[in-house]
Write a protein that holds these residues in place. Structure first.
Motif, PDB file in Angstrom:
ATOM      1  N   PHE A  92     -19.153   9.833 -15.259  1.00  0.00           N
ATOM      2  CA  PHE A  92     -18.679   9.864 -16.637  1.00  0.00           C
ATOM      3  C   PHE A  92     -18.719   8.447 -17.166  1.00  0.00           C
ATOM      4  O   PHE A  92     -18.099   7.556 -16.614  1.00  0.00           O
ATOM      5  N   ARG A 222     -32.901  10.352 -13.283  1.00  0.00           N
ATOM      6  CA  ARG A 222     -32.035  11.419 -12.788  1.00  0.00           C
ATOM      7  C   ARG A 222     -30.916  11.716 -13.777  1.00  0.00           C
ATOM      8  O   ARG A 222     -29.881  12.258 -13.415  1.00  0.00           O
ATOM      9  N   ALA A 223     -31.101  11.266 -14.988  1.00  0.00           N
ATOM     10  CA  ALA A 223     -30.107  11.531 -16.038  1.00  0.00           C
ATOM     11  C   ALA A 223     -28.772  10.847 -15.780  1.00  0.00           C
ATOM     12  O   ALA A 223     -27.724  11.397 -16.083  1.00  0.00           O
ATOM     13  N   ARG A 225     -28.004   8.128 -17.350  1.00  0.00           N
ATOM     14  CA  ARG A 225     -27.735   7.717 -18.732  1.00  0.00           C
ATOM     15  C   ARG A 225     -27.270   6.269 -18.896  1.00  0.00           C
ATOM     16  O   ARG A 225     -26.745   5.897 -19.928  1.00  0.00           O
ATOM     17  N   TYR A 238     -31.296   9.976 -24.775  1.00  0.00           N
ATOM     18  CA  TYR A 238     -31.167  10.987 -23.719  1.00  0.00           C
ATOM     19  C   TYR A 238     -31.661  12.332 -24.236  1.00  0.00           C
ATOM     20  O   TYR A 238     -31.173  12.829 -25.254  1.00  0.00           O
ATOM     21  N   GLY A 243     -32.931  16.827 -19.635  1.00  0.00           N
ATOM     22  CA  GLY A 243     -32.140  16.041 -18.701  1.00  0.00           C
ATOM     23  C   GLY A 243     -32.863  14.792 -18.237  1.00  0.00           C
ATOM     24  O   GLY A 243     -32.779  14.417 -17.067  1.00  0.00           O
TER      25      GLY A 243
ATOM     26  N   SER B  34     -29.793  15.462 -12.869  1.00  0.00           N
ATOM     27  CA  SER B  34     -28.427  15.964 -12.813  1.00  0.00           C
ATOM     28  C   SER B  34     -28.114  16.798 -14.052  1.00  0.00           C
ATOM     29  O   SER B  34     -27.070  17.410 -14.135  1.00  0.00           O
ATOM     30  N   GLN B  35     -29.025  16.809 -15.023  1.00  0.00           N
ATOM     31  CA  GLN B  35     -28.836  17.607 -16.238  1.00  0.00           C
ATOM     32  C   GLN B  35     -27.497  17.305 -16.892  1.00  0.00           C
ATOM     33  O   GLN B  35     -26.804  18.216 -17.345  1.00  0.00           O
ATOM     34  N   SER B  36     -27.163  16.046 -16.946  1.00  0.00           N
ATOM     35  CA  SER B  36     -25.887  15.668 -17.548  1.00  0.00           C
ATOM     36  C   SER B  36     -25.770  16.207 -18.962  1.00  0.00           C
ATOM     37  O   SER B  36     -26.716  16.199 -19.725  1.00  0.00           O
ATOM     38  N   SER B  37     -24.568  16.694 -19.297  1.00  0.00           N
ATOM     39  CA  SER B  37     -24.363  17.161 -20.662  1.00  0.00           C
ATOM     40  C   SER B  37     -23.316  16.305 -21.367  1.00  0.00           C
ATOM     41  O   SER B  37     -22.754  16.703 -22.367  1.00  0.00           O
ATOM     42  N   GLN B  38     -23.067  15.129 -20.815  1.00  0.00           N
ATOM     43  CA  GLN B  38     -22.078  14.252 -21.451  1.00  0.00           C
ATOM     44  C   GLN B  38     -22.480  13.908 -22.873  1.00  0.00           C
ATOM     45  O   GLN B  38     -21.631  13.722 -23.745  1.00  0.00           O
ATOM     46  N   PHE B  46     -14.510  14.349 -19.281  1.00  0.00           N
ATOM     47  CA  PHE B  46     -13.761  13.308 -18.597  1.00  0.00           C
ATOM     48  C   PHE B  46     -12.763  13.925 -17.624  1.00  0.00           C
ATOM     49  O   PHE B  46     -12.629  13.492 -16.484  1.00  0.00           O
ATOM     50  N   SER B  49     -15.321  16.036 -14.864  1.00  0.00           N
ATOM     51  CA  SER B  49     -16.286  15.384 -13.986  1.00  0.00           C
ATOM     52  C   SER B  49     -15.647  14.405 -13.002  1.00  0.00           C
ATOM     53  O   SER B  49     -15.952  14.405 -11.817  1.00  0.00           O
ATOM     54  N   PHE B  50     -14.743  13.564 -13.500  1.00  0.00           N
ATOM     55  CA  PHE B  50     -14.138  12.566 -12.616  1.00  0.00           C
ATOM     56  C   PHE B  50     -13.374  13.208 -11.460  1.00  0.00           C
ATOM     57  O   PHE B  50     -13.698  12.972 -10.295  1.00  0.00           O
ATOM     58  N   HIS B  53     -15.793  15.264  -9.069  1.00  0.00           N
ATOM     59  CA  HIS B  53     -16.693  14.521  -8.191  1.00  0.00           C
ATOM     60  C   HIS B  53     -15.937  13.710  -7.144  1.00  0.00           C
ATOM     61  O   HIS B  53     -16.288  13.715  -5.972  1.00  0.00           O
ATOM     62  N   TYR B  54     -14.874  13.008  -7.584  1.00  0.00           N
ATOM     63  CA  TYR B  54     -14.175  12.196  -6.596  1.00  0.00           C
ATOM     64  C   TYR B  54     -13.469  13.067  -5.571  1.00  0.00           C
ATOM     65  O   TYR B  54     -13.462  12.769  -4.374  1.00  0.00           O
ATOM     66  N   ILE B  57     -16.287  14.782  -3.322  1.00  0.00           N
ATOM     67  CA  ILE B  57     -17.042  13.853  -2.479  1.00  0.00           C
ATOM     68  C   ILE B  57     -16.178  13.369  -1.319  1.00  0.00           C
ATOM     69  O   ILE B  57     -16.632  13.311  -0.174  1.00  0.00           O
ATOM     70  N   HIS B 199     -29.503  16.901  -7.664  1.00  0.00           N
ATOM     71  CA  HIS B 199     -29.091  15.538  -8.018  1.00  0.00           C
ATOM     72  C   HIS B 199     -28.240  14.920  -6.932  1.00  0.00           C
ATOM     73  O   HIS B 199     -28.029  13.726  -6.920  1.00  0.00           O
ATOM     74  N   VAL B 202     -29.792  12.289  -3.478  1.00  0.00           N
ATOM     75  CA  VAL B 202     -30.269  11.091  -4.144  1.00  0.00           C
ATOM     76  C   VAL B 202     -30.373   9.956  -3.149  1.00  0.00           C
ATOM     77  O   VAL B 202     -29.537   9.823  -2.272  1.00  0.00           O
TER      78      VAL B 202
END
Ligand code: SF4
Ligand code: SF4
Lengths: 507, 232
Positions: A92, A222-223, A225, A238, A243, B34-38, B46, B49-50, B53-54, B57, B199, B202
């Motif tokens: 993020f 890899r997007a 960004r 973007y 993506g 990763s096809q981010s949609s941010q 926010f 995702s945070f 992922h944390y 992982i 993604h 990596v």
């Protein structure tokens, strides 16, 4: 010395008429694809104005570009302990602009104009979002939303470059007879110290060694960004559908074959010049760290004189093709930026060492004071020459935009442009007086020959004079696989179309 | 039944994962994203995702570490208090991930823009993930020996798979919830090449920490295509 070549575009802002022909030709060639509708690799902004995306110059918000901290160059985006922070924010990004800072791409429901049943009301074409496919309540933002100031000083007053202007100067935005605006055409600057490249965790962005064009490898992206956040000019975009990020490619398929970039070729105002520069790659870091006041000067120093036999020798040793060495000697970019010192980079204080240059606008040359008193412009009077800093477009404003705040750099260019006008007027009309012209020329350090050359290039320049683009010989390295050409049509090299196996949905 | 599910299917899925990933990487790198949609929505993201992922992982890393050194965990868990600490941390991270995942699902359903870009693969993936996290939390909360089971039963079973000598006895007697957790994990692995999950395969971001800032590629010099030049 590590000598390298760089293609560079220059813009004569005085002549830009804000017609957006450049943006449209770029769009037609490269970005008429799904996910790319909102991308304007070339865009033209009205200044003062908010720009595109909204207030992109405000690095407090976007944290693009570099800063010098403890003697080291550091990406502004990193703030904390260094590259680790980049990776920590991979999920993020706090500084990423979103689609609402650009605009939601839309089309209109034109069919309704034809298919609406007969009725008392005129049928309308309602806007439809290109992302969701739904009708939109109303359009709240678009490209060039504040074009020509959009009839209101509201947008213009948000221009980050107005910092440091006096109140009376700012007041000019609201008084019609004092008003000023001009256009700022922008493409990616193909910087020497690109922040986009430096920020990419995947290493997808790179600068091409042969011509300095900064590209984004679509297969490696890899997007994450980061380029979008790190570029202070917001020139990587973007693609929300595929993506992958995309950016201005300096029309390299055209320049490689010696053709002018689509935007520059189409420019109706003939304001654009493209040429080769030689620079010393060993000095990039040192130049990028120069304090603000000396930044433009340092950037001029890193550019080498292609007419110097020693430089030519070095260039040959570095493997630069002979046709590039010839072209570099005819380069309008070299003349404008280094020889005549009348062009300057956009926001050098972002420290990416941008390689596109702008000639600050001299028009409208109506004197601020005269405008107040309703006076008219007397072209012969030396008043303009000596008080060029009192012109209608405040020098402070131009300096914030073009020379990291160093007003002297802008004044030098404006005075030179004025001197050329006096010189030519004396030739044509003869009412300036030889001694006044001589005086002006010696003050700004131009020779009559320089004046002739500047006049020739800026006013009469033919296609060949404005675009000196040597061919790149990499035919043998063609990456196009004829077997996949058919599938790839309509993607202008940006990968295949997407098709979902389960539902068969395509985009 | 267990023989098939935990003796044969894992091989199918592992082969699918490896072959599929290589196939996709070599034939369609362009889709590797990763096809981010941010870009389309960044407020709910926010909160999704945070934590997601944390949380996930850390848990994944714990699983991997224990996979290699199960003995250490068993020794640590020898004293009940330490077992509790370990389970508590695990559960906390699990809840963090669950919270994030729910936020992400909520976002996908409610935000029109993100919804418009959601593919069937994304939906399947979210279902797999939610099953995985919920059963994982189930293990942590309802079975006090969750982490010991992993070290004492699942890890030896995984090693037996790798050694091409599958021994389902290790997992046969585990409760249903745990079995679902294990089986779903395999589905997840097999699913990697088909979704945006790629993604997480990596390599590049790790390089970023050591490479110089700038990257220059040459066509005329050797090596021809990619040459990372230090001009910083
Ligand atoms: S303008 Fe931005 S995208 Fe272009 S090279 Fe510079 S930093 Fe990169
Ligand atoms: S085509 Fe030329 S004159 Fe027209 S807006 Fe673009 S740069 Fe300005």
């Amino acid at each position: 010395m590590d000598i390298r070549a760089q293609l560079s575009m220059s813009f004569h802002m005085d002549k830009c008429i804000g017609c957006h022909t450049c943006s449209v030709s770029c769009k037609n060639v490269w970005t008429t694809r799904r996910g790319a509708e909102y991308m304007w690799w070339n865009n033209v902004e009205t200044r003062p104005g908010t720009g595109y995306p909204l207030t992109w110059e405000d690095q407090e918000r976007y944290r693009g570009g570099w800063e010098v901290s403890g003697g080291n160059l550091r990406l502004k985006l990193l703030k904390g302990p260094g590259k680790i922070r980049t990776l920590a924010n991979i999920f993020f990004q706090p500084n990423l602009p979103t689609v609402d800072d650009y605009y939601e791409p839309f089309t209109f429901d034109y069919q309704n104009l034809f298919n609406a049943p007969a009725g008392d009301d005129q049928p309308v074409a309602r806007p439809k979002s290109l992302i969701t496919g739904e009708f939109m309540e109303k359009i709240v933002l678009g490209p060039n939303w504040d074009d020509d100031m959009a009839g209101s000083p509201l947008y213009a007053s948000n221009d980050p470059n107005l910092k440091g202007l006096s109140d009376s100067q700012k007041e000019m935005l609201t008084k019609f007879h004092k008003l000023f605006f001009f256009y700022l055409p922008r493409i990616c600057n193909h910087c020497l110290n690109p922040a986009c490249v430096a920020s990419c965790p995947s290493g997808a962005l790179y600068k091409r060694g042969e011509d300095g064009i900064v590209l984004l490898d679509q297969d490696t992206c890899r997007a994450w960004r980061f380029c979008v956040s790190a570029c202070p000019f917001k020139k990587p975009y973007y693609n929300w559908a595929t993506g992958k990020s995309e950016k201005c490619i300096f029309c390299y398929p055209r320049t490689e074959t010696g053709q002018a970039n689509a935007c520059a070729h189409a420019c109706t105002g003939r304001i654009r010049f493209v040429g080769v520069l030689f620079y010393d790659a060993d000095r990039i870091e040192e130049v990028a760290k120069t304090p603000d006041e000396r930044l433009v000067e340092a950037m001029r120093e890193i550019i080498l004189d292609p007419r110097d036999p020693r430089v030519q020798e070095e260039a040959r040793k570095a493997g630069i093709d002979e046709n590039w060495i010839t072209a570099a000697q005819e380069s309008p970019a070299f003349n404008l930026f280094k020889k005549w010192r009348i062009a300057m980079p956009n926001h050098p204080e972002f420290r990416t060492l941008p390689m596109n240059f702008y000639l600050p606008p001299l028009s409208p040359i109506l004197h601020n004071a005269k405008a107040d008193g309703g006076g008219t412009f007397d072209p012969v009077s030396t008043e303009f020459f000596n008080e060029i800093d009192k012109m209608r477009v405040p020098v402070r404003f131009l300096a914030n935009m073009l020379s990291a705040g160093n007003e002297q750099v802008v004044i030098e260019s404006l005075k030179k442009q004025m001197a050329v006008r006096l010189y030519i007027r004396q030739q044509r009309v003869g009412d300036v007086g030889d001694s006044a012209v001589k005086n002006a020329l010696s003050q700004v350090g131009l020779t009559p020959q320089d004046c002739e050359d500047i006049y020739r290039l800026l006013s009469l320049g033919t296609f060949q004079e404005r675009f000196v683009i040597p061919e790149t010989h990499r035919e043998h390295l063609s990456t196009v696989d004829p077997r996949t050409m058919y599938e790839k049509r309509g993607t202008v090299g940006f990968g295949g179309k997407k098709r979902e196996i389960i539902t068969g949905r395509q985009w | 039944m267990d023989q098939v599910l935990f003796g044969a299917v894992p091989y199918i899925l592992i082969v699918t994962a490896i072959v599929g990933t290589i196939w996709r990487f070599t034939t369609n790198k362009y889709s590797w994203s990763s096809q981010s949609s941010q870009f389309l929505e960044n407020r709910t993201l926010f909160f999704g995702s945070f934590p997601w992922h944390y949380g996930i992982i850390s848990i994944l890393v714990a699983h991997i570490v224990v996979f290699f050194i199960p003995g250490v965990l068993l020794a640590w868990n020898g004293a009940p208090i330490r077992l509790y600490i370990f389970e508590l941390i695990g559960a906390a991270l699990g809840f963090l991930a669950l919270f994030g995942l729910l936020a992400l699902i909520y976002r996908r359903i409610t935000n029109a823009r993100v919804k418009a870009l959601t593919t069937s693969w994304d939906v399947l993936l979210l279902i797999i993930l939610i099953i995985q996290v919920v059963t994982g939390l189930g293990n942590a909360i309802f079975y006090r020996w969750g982490s010991n089971w992993y070290a004492a039963a699942a890890v030896p079973w995984m090693w037996s798979i790798i050694k091409l000598n599958p021994n389902v006895d290790f997992v046969k007697s585990l409760p249903l919830n745990t079995k679902v957790h294990i089986f779903n994990a395999m589905i997840f692995i097999g699913f990697i090449p088909f979704s945006r999950l790629v993604h997480f395969v990596v390599i590049n971001p790790y390089k970023y920490l050591v490479r110089p800032y700038q990257v220059v590629r040459w066509y005329h010099r050797n090596p021809k295509t990619e040459n990372v030049v230090q001009y910083k």
